[in-house]
Enzyme design. Structure first.
Site, PDB file in Angstrom:
ATOM      1  CG  ASN A 155      38.556  34.384  47.145  1.00  0.00           C
ATOM      2  OD1 ASN A 155      37.600  35.149  47.174  1.00  0.00           O
ATOM      3  ND2 ASN A 155      39.387  34.242  48.163  1.00  0.00           N
ATOM      4  CG  HIS A 157      42.213  31.853  43.442  1.00  0.00           C
ATOM      5  ND1 HIS A 157      41.387  32.897  43.793  1.00  0.00           N
ATOM      6  CD2 HIS A 157      43.207  32.405  42.713  1.00  0.00           C
ATOM      7  CE1 HIS A 157      41.856  34.030  43.300  1.00  0.00           C
ATOM      8  NE2 HIS A 157      42.970  33.761  42.640  1.00  0.00           N
ATOM      9  CB  CYS A 192      46.228  26.930  40.278  1.00  0.00           C
ATOM     10  SG  CYS A 192      45.786  26.190  38.703  1.00  0.00           S
TER      11      CYS A 192
END
Length: 258
Positions: A155, A157, A192
């Protein structure tokens, strides 16, 4: 440990995309995300040692599940490490947490222990300890950390394991050189992304019955009075841009064996 957990999920028929999602979860665009991780290492394996890792999952509250691990030395049967983690359910599209439905529970509870089983059954064990926030000014910092391509999941991330490396980036060298990590606890507070810039902050944890060690009035480490070779530290990962908290951590370090 994470690889073993993923292998376990695949072996019982869950997805192989790294998110261990059940059929109902995939249909509803739901994924698991890490909320907390606690690891204790009692002895580090040496070259050629064979290690056995046992893992299992079970229900944890309305929106979560937990996965535990026990690590053993195969030759001696000695437990050399234990770990536990909490995972919460998130909608992949909205990025909002979501309650675990009965349909999803039915899919994974059949593979869980019939009776609750904990890697840390002891009352008031360290895995339950709340992590205090590290406040400014901090003693040690490493600023401007950026995710690498290898740090990202499907994803885009940052993978939860990357945070451990970022926490260690701001560790004082005098402890890294002479001590080894024995306990780490991480609370994951926000995601993040690939373009985020992160600051890693570290400072001594002030605890009851501890002494401050340092020079010129500056604390470099905290040790317990009953264990002068053990250091306890707090950690904070935050966005460089606006200071939003990404991850809160706590570590304990023991003297390296001679």
């Amino acid at each position: 440990m994470q690889e073993v957990g993923g292998n376990h999920a695949q072996s019982v028929g869950f997805s192989r995309d790294g998110f261990a999602t059940s059929p109902t979860m995939r249909k509803l665009h739901l994924i698991w995300v890490t909320a907390r991780m606690h690891i204790e290492v009692y002895k580090y394996p040496a070259w050629s040692d064979v290690i056995e890792i046992e893992t299992w999952c079970q229900n944890e509250g309305r929106i979560g599940t937990r996965r535990d691990w026990i690590l053993k030395d195969v030759a001696t049967g000695e437990v050399i490490g234990r770990a536990t983690s909490k995972w919460v359910m998130m909608n992949e599209d909205t990025r909002r947490l979501q309650k675990v439905s009965d349909d999803v529970k039915e899919e994974y509870l059949v593979f869980c222990p019939r009776e609750p089983r904990l890697a840390f059954p002891e009352e008031n064990n360290k895995s339950l300890k709340k992590i205090s926030k590290l406040e400014d000014p901090v003693q040690y910092s490493r600023l401007g950390l950026m995710p690498r391509r290898a740090d990202l999941d499907m994803n885009q991330h940052v993978n939860n394991v990357t945070y451990i490396g970022w926490v260690l980036e701001s560790m004082p060298e005098e402890i890294i050189d002479t001590h080894e990590l024995q306990t780490i606890t991480l609370d994951y507070r926000r995601e993040c992304q690939r373009d985020d810039v992160v600051d890693s902050l570290t400072g001594p944890e002030l605890v009851e019955g501890s002494k401050i060690h340092g020079t010129n009035g500056s604390a470099t480490a905290i040790t317990r009075e009953d264990d002068l070779d053990c250091h306890q530290l707090l950690h904070l990962l935050r966005l460089s841009s606006d200071g939003q908290e990404i991850n809160r951590g706590r570590t304990e370090w023991r003297k390296k064996p001679t």
